[in-house]
Design a protein around this motif. Structure first.
Motif, short mmCIF file in Angstrom:
data_model
loop_
_atom_site.label_atom_id
_atom_site.label_comp_id
_atom_site.label_asym_id
_atom_site.label_seq_id
_atom_site.Cartn_x
_atom_site.Cartn_y
_atom_site.Cartn_z
N GLY A 1 0.78 -1.23 0.00
CA GLY A 1 0.00 0.00 0.00
C GLY A 1 0.81 1.28 0.00
N ARG A 2 1.99 1.25 0.59
CA ARG A 2 2.76 2.49 0.66
C ARG A 2 3.38 2.85 -0.69
N ALA A 3 3.52 1.85 -1.56
CA ALA A 3 4.01 2.15 -2.91
C ALA A 3 2.85 2.52 -3.81
N HIS A 4 1.83 1.71 -3.78
CA HIS A 4 0.62 1.98 -4.55
C HIS A 4 -0.53 1.32 -3.82
N PRO A 5 -1.65 2.04 -3.64
CA PRO A 5 -2.70 1.50 -2.77
C PRO A 5 -3.25 0.14 -3.20
N SER A 6 -3.15 -0.20 -4.46
CA SER A 6 -3.79 -1.45 -4.83
C SER A 6 -2.79 -2.55 -5.19
N GLN A 7 -1.56 -2.38 -4.79
CA GLN A 7 -0.57 -3.40 -5.15
C GLN A 7 -0.25 -4.36 -4.01
N HIS A 8 0.00 -5.59 -4.39
CA HIS A 8 0.38 -6.62 -3.43
C HIS A 8 1.60 -7.36 -3.96
N LEU A 9 2.38 -7.82 -3.02
CA LEU A 9 3.53 -8.65 -3.38
C LEU A 9 3.22 -10.07 -2.93
N VAL A 10 3.55 -11.04 -3.77
CA VAL A 10 3.41 -12.43 -3.37
C VAL A 10 4.73 -13.12 -3.68
N THR A 11 5.30 -13.78 -2.70
CA THR A 11 6.51 -14.53 -3.00
C THR A 11 6.19 -16.02 -2.93
N THR A 12 6.80 -16.77 -3.80
CA THR A 12 6.73 -18.22 -3.75
C THR A 12 8.17 -18.71 -3.64
N GLN A 13 8.35 -20.01 -3.59
CA GLN A 13 9.73 -20.48 -3.46
C GLN A 13 10.52 -20.25 -4.73
N PHE A 14 9.85 -20.01 -5.86
CA PHE A 14 10.57 -19.80 -7.12
C PHE A 14 10.57 -18.34 -7.57
N SER A 15 9.45 -17.68 -7.38
CA SER A 15 9.28 -16.37 -8.02
C SER A 15 8.71 -15.34 -7.07
N VAL A 16 8.75 -14.12 -7.53
CA VAL A 16 8.09 -13.05 -6.80
C VAL A 16 7.15 -12.35 -7.78
N TYR A 17 5.94 -12.06 -7.30
CA TYR A 17 4.90 -11.48 -8.15
C TYR A 17 4.45 -10.15 -7.57
N VAL A 18 4.14 -9.23 -8.43
CA VAL A 18 3.44 -8.03 -7.99
C VAL A 18 2.06 -8.08 -8.60
N LEU A 19 1.05 -7.89 -7.74
CA LEU A 19 -0.33 -8.00 -8.21
C LEU A 19 -1.02 -6.66 -8.05
N ASP A 20 -2.02 -6.45 -8.89
CA ASP A 20 -2.84 -5.26 -8.76
C ASP A 20 -4.26 -5.73 -8.50
N GLU A 21 -4.85 -5.22 -7.42
CA GLU A 21 -6.22 -5.65 -7.10
C GLU A 21 -7.19 -5.38 -8.23
N ARG A 22 -6.89 -4.37 -9.03
CA ARG A 22 -7.84 -4.00 -10.07
C ARG A 22 -7.77 -4.92 -11.26
N LEU A 23 -6.71 -5.69 -11.34
CA LEU A 23 -6.59 -6.68 -12.40
C LEU A 23 -6.26 -8.01 -11.73
N PRO A 24 -7.26 -8.65 -11.12
CA PRO A 24 -6.97 -9.85 -10.35
C PRO A 24 -6.50 -10.99 -11.25
N LEU A 25 -5.78 -11.90 -10.64
CA LEU A 25 -5.28 -13.14 -11.25
C LEU A 25 -4.10 -12.97 -12.20
N VAL A 26 -3.99 -11.81 -12.83
CA VAL A 26 -2.88 -11.62 -13.76
C VAL A 26 -1.80 -10.80 -13.06
N PRO A 27 -0.66 -11.39 -12.75
CA PRO A 27 0.38 -10.60 -12.09
C PRO A 27 0.88 -9.50 -13.01
#
Lengths: 412, 942
Positions: free
Chosen positions: B428-454
């Motif tokens: 939220g401090r970078a952009h209100p609708s962004q989320h970070l998701v890490t997995t054991q292989f990759s890191v994803y940035v997600l936008d709530e306004r475009l769900p499912l597509v990193p």
């Protein structure tokens, strides 16, 4: 023994790779490059059955190093990539695509175009699903470049056209570009995905040649096909297209309504609200109130003066007309427990007053009506405003005091 | 809240992940991903493209050669956590299994064996009691009538001992006797049904093993930075756990400087469990700090102004361990809590807990992990809920109806098979609708306004899954900095990205590795091997948290990165960024390459032109050497830890080898200030972490079983002299030195002389000791516990004869004896607190001072009579044992008090030596009842 040798070889390969990684992650490109020259040996005895073989690693690492190395030139990069292309059949298309990207980012559009055309003509037995996708992308990007040269020629033509001078060959070339671009772009946007760039260009082409039906169909498909991701841009493009072609308010509103349903925080919601507020129908004005309340729920809108003034205007209207106070009441009911802390705290009053006076004025009006004249936000802002002798705050105070009964009926 | 006008192209498919593969070492390099037209401003002239990955970012350079300790070492010695070799099977079976490639084998029997040995009462208690009479453990033959109801177990015991000695031998055959016995007893011998117990042990073992492979309890980390309220100020707060059990919470004021320093002493709270996570968010100028331990979650409020004390607000207790605690950045006093039972709560300080969801099943497909996570989103009433399979957003006002999928491990995000969510983080401090998701292989940035597509995806190539993440938002036009941290390998990675509102998200600049805590080992001054090892262990402890602070000093910006280890140490490193510097991608190279040695890839298969063949050979050699060197290193460790290498935890070896194996051009030496900190830290560490009592101690027996403390603690309180002497001796023992000179205070108080005597009498303890040391303890025992009248009489007669003999030898002292013994015994029977006269605390003084020989009254040695060499000799204790006995008693006389023992209770059961287990229970009970009255006998004139 040979087994042991293999094992040792494998181990030293791995160690070498960790050194390379280490150097790259510390941005020591030169050191990484030196290690990579040793790692290349691993190609000779590639026993691995792993998911990512050494040839792919060399391609990836080499590309990265050449992108950052201080002494690399585009010529070196190209020759490296050319060799990489021959290293693996499975990866050929991917390497070509990435090569084209690199050229594009460095402004070498013609070279990129040549590369893409070359890759497009590549044939090798049966294609895997991934290769199929890569091929489609290559074609699409080539189409995109065709589109850019089309639009360049279009500009030339339009400029010359103003001079009253027509160049047939340019026009012909432009049309051939159009054909090439249209074919490729049309293909990719049929497949589910995010194709904002391609769709925009394709619609531009169609619009230029007057094929509005096709354009509308493409945009509708892009926005409403359930196999595609819920991309807000698809709705935005459709809305803009409809607006450009002077469609009726009703269809514009329905396009925006769907956008509101999927992304209530989209910036077009301001336009939507203004449009709805102007409407004569009660239902639409009601929807407008809903839209602006919903937008202001989001953290990103917290300090948006436009949105607050929209809300303030509509709330003021309703309060003055004394009709439909129940609309406000209903919207307020689901927010009553958290909006005061979220929007109307004393801390925010202070900060809004310092940072943005007009924002605090709009918010104070809304706060005064929703929470009554005793609410912290309104009290602070109106007090400060009156102290600073700003006229609008005096009016604001008067207004809220006058319509205090409205607050009572909302809160009741 | 603008949305990018155009996003990078990507395919979108639904369904399970199709891409196979595992962690690929170089997967994150070399790709641009996609390109997009840059800016629509002047599209007519020249179309410019920007890549999704590989754009130029800001350059952040490490300011020092390694991480520097920020706080003094955590005030207690760290107990290393469970290691694989503790629970894995070693030996034949493992080798067999390894050949069959069936993974690690848990040593189940060993654990079960530990349980039986450590808790025999729980395992066999009541049946053991019942069978006491029927199991005979002595060496002698059974008498006929006893033979009907008693069996001799001695042979069986020997068999078992032999079995233990042959452990690991492939040719071991179970003795038939053992097999027979186990067949006979298996079903009824155990207190707890064996099957049930085994199930439980096995389950626990599996849990422990899973925890070793991947421990998700510290997810998100237990370190938080509370920035200063106004941007210009440079005093913030660091919140971290400490203490031996990591159950103390500290709020430390920190002054940001080149090397940040702590100011004042921290505010401290003691909590009820190990702190797993510390989460913080700022709302309305106040910081709210949430703290998660396994069964408790608490929240503190920290006022913004510096110096204000943090106040605890509320604590909740959970029945199942909590797996997540996040603090709302929107509303004061709101938190999200998840438990391992699959429940998600919104916790408000004012209104309490609201359960939003309770689902033990995972969301998108089945996964066994009970881990759940929840975080806030752009909408204050919408929470994101995560498990290992993905993220969903739900509206807290109608959690059943209103929800949407934000991220799925599947084809939608282009995941790989086996990929799992490790840590979601709201950006939220970078952009209100962004989320970070890490997995054991990759890191994803997600936008709530475009769900499912990193909107961004990058293979991070870290060896352990990133459990910690920290965001440092960049201002307008700047890149956002994301730090990723792994726990076990201590890896730290810095990524930069930009975009999200006007332009599409781009990953910019190359990823950067930061210093790990273990990396500073090579910069520390050389240590003695054992200390080096201690340091290695301490510094290599898994990371437990990550935080960062931005510090602006004129045109220069610094990013101060704090890292917490599980040992409770906080280290810090600084990255600097020159704001005016033009974006030059080459700035990473520390030295410009010589023109000839540039890496030319014209002919990758042949030798590179830059390096002569000779040079190449040399390099190769060097590489081989280092390789073998590193191998050697690993072997050493294996030896030390007795086979540490396990197939399933490969990083372990790497971690230990890292500091010395890598042929890095060892960057630089630490700055003088850093070197000073290292030295101070080391000094403090050695002070804190005294060497544990070495096993080089004389192999003393456990005295607990031989005598009770009470018995050893003879009636009198020690005189000051004794006390003094003991102090000195103890100090000498602690320092491993010796007492050089012993000068007792001049004149001996006459009282001391008096106290010498009573021990001569038949004090039961000394009698027993004497008997034991002269070897006929058994006989003494028989005498004591005789229940056979004839035996008793015989014993009495025998004793009288002996005493007569003794009295004849030292008649003078005997006259003292009876009276004094009488006194002391009286006082003991009446159980008054400290008997005044009797001395008999075993003395500590070396026997050399006492005059040898001579008659007892004529030797007024300061020692206590019992232990004077003379007296010992009188009891027939061989010379070589005398000193041992003295030392022995000296040491144990001061054992820790045993508060559990009620003062009057006959604790005689405890005084049965373990080696004397042949005693039947009958004699035991006899003993306990006989312990009181037996004292009277000596007074009866014998």
């Amino acid at each position: 023994s040979s087994h042991e040798h293999k094992l040792n070889f494998k181990k030293s390969k791995e160690v070498c790779l960790t050194y390379i990684q280490d150097a790259m992650l510390q941005k020591q490109w030169k050191r990484a490059a030196e290690f990579l020259t040793f790692y290349i040996e691993s190609l000779e005895k590639d026993f691995s059955t792993e998911y990512m073989g050494p040839s792919e690693m060399i391609w990836r690492i080499g590309t990265e190093i050449l992108c950052h190395h201080s002494h690399s030139s585009m010529k070196e990069f190209n020759s490296f990539i050319e060799q990489m292309k021959t290293l693996g059949v499975k990866r050929y298309l991917k390497v070509c695509l990435e090569h084209a990207f690199h050229l594009l980012c460095n402004g070498l559009i013609d070279e990129a175009y040549q590369n893409l055309s070359l890759a497009e003509s590549w044939r090798f037995g049966e294609q895997t699903a991934i290769q199929d996708k890569e091929m489609k992308l290559i074609q699409a990007y080539r189409g995109l470049l065709d589109y850019y040269s089309w639009s360049k020629q279009k500009t030339i033509l339009l400029e010359h056209g103003q001079d009253g001078f027509e160049d047939l060959s340019v026009e012909q070339e432009m049309h051939s570009c159009f054909r090439k671009a249209a074919v490729n772009l049309r293909e990719i946007i049929k497949i589910p995905g995010v194709w904002d760039l391609f769709v925009k260009c394709y619609v531009d082409l169609l619009e230029f040649y007057g094929d509005h039906n096709e354009a509308r169909q493409v945009l509708n498909e892009y926005a409403y096909n359930s196999k595609f991701p819920a991309n807000p841009n698809a709705h935005v493009y459709l809305y803009r297209f409809l607006k450009r072609h002077g469609e009726s308010k009703k269809s514009l509103i329905s396009a925006l309504k769907i956008l509101h349903d999927i992304v209530p925080s989209h910036e077009l919601m301001i336009d939507f609200n203004t449009m709805l507020q102007k409407s004569k129908k009660r239902k639409k004005r009601r929807l407008g109130l809903e839209v602006i309340f919903a937008a202001l729920d989001y953290a990103g809108w917290k300090e948006n003066v436009k949105a607050w003034s929209c809300l303030a205007r509509q709330v003021k209207q309703i309060v003055i007309s004394e009709k439909h106070l129940d609309w406000i009441k209903q919207e307020w009911n689901s927010r009553r427990d958290w909006w005061p802390a979220f929007h109307f705290s004393r801390y925010l009053a202070k900060r809004n007053w310092q940072d943005n006076e007009s924002l605090s004025c709009e918010k104070a009006l809304v706060a005064g009506i929703l929470l009554g004249k005793d609410c912290k936000y309104f009290k602070y802002v109106s007090h400060q405003g009156c102290k600073a002798r700003v006229k609008r705050f005096r009016i604001l105070k008067k207004f809220v005091n006058k319509y205090n009964p409205a607050y009572l009926s909302i809160s009741g | 809240m603008e949305f990018p006008a155009a996003l990078f192209p990507s395919y979108f498919g639904a369904g399970p992940p199709r891409e196979e593969g595992g962690p690929a070492p170089a997967a994150g390099w070399g790709e641009h991903g996609q390109v997009l037209e840059a800016g629509t401003g002047r599209r007519q002239a020249e179309t410019a493209f920007v890549p999704r990955r590989g754009g130029t970012g800001e350059s952040w350079e490490p300011a020092d050669a390694a991480a520097v300790p920020f706080l003094p070492p955590n005030a207690s010695c760290w107990v290393p956590l469970l290691a694989p070799q503790d629970i894995l099977y070693r030996g034949v079976l493992r080798r067999k299994l390894r050949a069959g490639k069936s993974g690690a084998a848990l040593d189940f029997t060993k654990q079960l064996g530990h349980f039986f040995v450590d808790h025999p009462e729980d395992a066999f208690g009541s049946l053991g009691q019942l069978l006491h009479k029927n199991f005979y453990l002595g060496n002698s033959k059974l008498r006929r009538q006893a033979r009907d109801s008693t069996i001799r177990m001695t042979a069986l015991m020997e068999e078992i001992d032999r079995l233990e000695a042959r452990r690991g031998c492939p040719r071991q055959h179970l003795a038939s006797r053992l097999r027979w016995f186990s067949h006979l007893c298996r079903d009824w011998l155990f207190e707890v049904p064996l099957g049930l117990l085994a199930d439980c042990v096995h389950e626990e073992l599996l849990l422990q093993w899973a925890g070793l492979l991947f421990d998700d309890s510290p997810t998100a980390g237990a370190l938080a930075w509370l920035p200063p309220e106004d941007v210009g100020a440079c005093t913030g707060r660091l919140v971290y756990p400490g203490g031996q059990a990591m159950n103390h919470l500290y709020f430390q004021d920190v002054v940001l400087e080149e090397l940040p320093r702590a100011r004042g002493s921290p505010a401290q709270f003691e909590l009820n469990g190990r702190i797993r996570q510390v989460a913080a968010a700022r709302v309305d100028g106040e910081d709210f700090v949430g703290v998660r331990s396994d069964y408790y979650c608490g929240v503190w409020r920290v006022p913004g102004r510096t110096g204000a004390a943090p106040t605890p607000l509320q604590v909740i207790r959970t029945g199942v361990p909590a797996s997540c605690l996040t603090v709302s950045p929107h509303l004061p006093g709101e938190l999200a809590v998840c438990t391992q039972s699959g429940a998600v709560y919104l916790w408000s300080i004012e209104t309490g807990l609201q359960r939003l969801r309770h689902d033990p099943q995972t969301m998108f497909f089945r996964d066994h992990s009970p881990w759940r996570w929840s975080d806030f989103t752009a909408h204050p009433r919408v929470l994101s809920c995560a498990d290992r399979t993905g993220l969903q957003c739900l509206d807290t006002r109608a959690p059943e109806r209103c929800h949407f999928d934000l991220f799925k491990v599947g084809e939608e995000a282009g995941c790989q098979q086996g990929e799992r969510v490790v840590l979601p983080l709201y950006l939220g401090r970078a952009h209100p609708s962004q989320h970070l998701v890490t997995t054991q292989f990759s890191v994803y940035v997600l936008d709530e306004r475009l769900p499912l597509v990193p909107v961004l995806k990058w293979a991070h190539m870290m060896k352990a899954p990133p459990l910690f993440a920290h965001l440092t938002p960049g201002g307008p036009g700047r890149s956002h900095k994301v730090l990723l941290g792994a726990s076990r390998t201590q890896e730290l990675m810095l990524l930069q990205y930009r975009g999200g509102s006007r332009s599409a998200c781009q990953l910019v600049g190359p990823p950067q590795k930061l210093h790990s805590i273990a990396g500073c080992l090579q910069h520390l001054p050389a240590q003695l091997p054992h200390r080096h090892r201690l340091l290695q262990q301490r510094l290599g402890a898994p990371a437990a948290g990550l935080a960062a602070a931005l510090w602006e000093d004129g045109p220069r910006e610094s990013l101060l990165v704090f890292q917490l280890s599980e040992a409770g140490d906080v280290f810090c490193q600084r990255l600097t960024h020159e704001a005016v510097q033009p974006p030059a991608p080459t700035s990473g190279d520390e030295a410009p390459a010589a023109p000839g040695s540039s890496p030319l890839f014209e002919a990758p298969a042949s030798s590179p032109p830059g390096l002569g063949s000779e040079e190449e050979e040399e390099e190769e050699e060097e590489e081989e050497q280092t390789f073998y060197l590193s191998n050697l290193e690993v072997i050493i460790n294996e030896e030390e830890e007795e086979d540490a290498g396990t197939p399933a935890v490969p990083e372990e070896a790497e971690l230990t080898q890292e500091p010395c194996a890598s042929p890095q051009p060892s960057l630089a030496v630490p700055s003088p200030a850093a070197a000073l900190r290292y030295r101070r830290w080391l000094k403090a560490l050695y002070k804190v972490c005294r060497e544990p009592p070495r096993q080089a101690w004389p192999p003393t027996l456990s005295q607990k079983r031989l005598f009770t403390r009470k018995e050893l603690e003879a009636p009198a309180g020690p005189s000051t002299l004794h006390w003094q002497a003991r102090q000195r001796l103890r100090q000498a023992m602690r320092e491993g030195g010796r007492i050089q000179r012993w000068d007792p205070p001049g004149p001996q108080p006459p009282a001391l002389l008096q106290t010498l005597e009573p021990a001569w009498g038949p004090d039961p303890l000394s009698a027993r000791l004497t008997a034991a040391w002269s070897g006929d303890w058994w006989q003494w025992w028989e005498e004591r516990s005789s229940f056979n009248m004839a035996q008793k009489q015989r014993a009495l007669r025998e004793r009288r004869r002996r005493q007569k003999r003794a009295r004849g030898r030292r008649s003078l002292s005997a006259s003292f004896t009876s009276s004094l013994t009488y006194q002391s015994e009286l006082s003991e029977v009446s159980d008054a607190a400290p008997p005044p006269v009797s001395p008999s605390r075993p003395p500590v003084l070396p026997g050399e001072g006492s005059p040898p020989g001579g008659s007892p009254p004529a030797s007024p040695a300061p020692d206590e009579a019992l232990l004077s060499s003379q007296s010992l000799r009188c009891r027939g204790i061989p010379k070589e044992r005398r000193k041992t006995l003295r030392d022995y008693l000296a040491v144990w006389a001061e054992g820790p008090p045993e508060p559990t023992e009620p003062p009057g209770s006959p604790a005689s059961q405890l005084c049965i030596p373990s080696s004397q287990s042949q005693l039947s229970s009958a004699s035991q009970s006899q003993l306990s009842s006989a312990s009181q009255p037996r004292r009277k006998r000596p007074r009866m004139g014998f």
